[in-house]
Design a protein around this motif. Structure first.
Motif, PDB file in Angstrom:
ATOM      1  N   ARG A   1       0.839  -1.202   0.000  1.00 53.53           N
ATOM      2  CA  ARG A   1       0.000   0.000   0.000  1.00 53.53           C
ATOM      3  C   ARG A   1       0.877   1.256   0.000  1.00 53.53           C
ATOM      4  NH1 ARG A   1      -2.642   3.705   3.281  1.00 53.53           N
ATOM      5  NH2 ARG A   1      -4.819   4.045   2.757  1.00 53.53           N
ATOM      6  N   ASP A   2       1.926   1.260   0.826  1.00 57.85           N
ATOM      7  CA  ASP A   2       2.855   2.396   0.850  1.00 57.85           C
ATOM      8  C   ASP A   2       3.513   2.584  -0.516  1.00 57.85           C
ATOM      9  OD1 ASP A   2       2.367   2.694   3.603  1.00 57.85           O
ATOM     10  OD2 ASP A   2       4.131   1.499   4.146  1.00 57.85           O
TER      11      ASP A   2
ATOM     12  N   ARG B   1       2.450   1.512  -3.470  1.00 59.97           N
ATOM     13  CA  ARG B   1       1.473   1.942  -4.472  1.00 59.97           C
ATOM     14  C   ARG B   1       1.141   3.422  -4.311  1.00 59.97           C
ATOM     15  NH1 ARG B   1      -3.086  -0.591  -3.167  1.00 59.97           N
ATOM     16  NH2 ARG B   1      -4.328   1.240  -2.863  1.00 59.97           N
ATOM     17  N   ALA B   2       1.020   3.900  -3.075  1.00 61.18           N
ATOM     18  CA  ALA B   2       0.742   5.319  -2.837  1.00 61.18           C
ATOM     19  C   ALA B   2       1.871   6.186  -3.393  1.00 61.18           C
ATOM     20  CB  ALA B   2       0.558   5.576  -1.343  1.00 61.18           C
TER      21      ALA B   2
ATOM     22  N   GLU C   1       1.485   6.162  -7.180  1.00 63.69           N
ATOM     23  CA  GLU C   1       0.338   6.969  -7.580  1.00 63.69           C
ATOM     24  C   GLU C   1       0.657   8.461  -7.493  1.00 63.69           C
ATOM     25  OE1 GLU C   1      -3.343   3.966  -6.478  1.00 63.69           O
ATOM     26  OE2 GLU C   1      -2.760   5.487  -5.021  1.00 63.69           O
TER      27      GLU C   1
ATOM     28  N   ARG D   1      -4.515   7.133 -10.141  1.00 59.57           N
ATOM     29  CA  ARG D   1      -4.725   5.919  -9.357  1.00 59.57           C
ATOM     30  C   ARG D   1      -4.283   4.705 -10.155  1.00 59.57           C
ATOM     31  NH1 ARG D   1      -8.692   6.044  -4.729  1.00 59.57           N
ATOM     32  NH2 ARG D   1      -7.769   4.007  -4.771  1.00 59.57           N
TER      33      ARG D   1
ATOM     34  N   ARG E   1      -5.063  -1.867  -7.884  1.00 58.08           N
ATOM     35  CA  ARG E   1      -4.390  -2.545  -6.777  1.00 58.08           C
ATOM     36  C   ARG E   1      -3.867  -3.928  -7.162  1.00 58.08           C
ATOM     37  NH1 ARG E   1      -7.754  -3.142  -1.416  1.00 58.08           N
ATOM     38  NH2 ARG E   1      -9.174  -3.909  -3.000  1.00 58.08           N
TER      39      ARG E   1
END
Length: 70
Positions: free
Chosen positions: A15-16, A18-19, A22, A28, A31
């Motif tokens: 998640r980190d 991917r953020a 992004e 976006r 996922r």
């Protein structure tokens, strides 16, 4: 490369990562597609995040071909 500028401290969650991607891309990212693309480039630590937000996530470090000295 998962994190070419070594902007994230290790270990990190997907998640980190991917953020970060992004923010750089300005859009976006899907996922599941991101996970399938990045997992082969990463090495799992065998540990989980502390789960302060939601459920705990697996922690990762850059794969051996992508190590960066700080």
């Amino acid at each position: 490369m998962p994190d070419p500028g070594a902007l994230l401290d290790e270990p990190f969650t997907l998640r980190d990562l991917r953020a970060l991607h992004e923010a750089v891309a300005g859009e976006r990212l899907m996922r599941d597609t991101f996970r399938r693309f990045m997992e082969p480039k990463l090495v799992g630590t065998g540990q989980m995040s502390d789960g302060t937000r939601g459920r705990p996530s697996r922690l990762w470090v850059r794969g051996y071909g992508f190590l960066v000295d700080k």
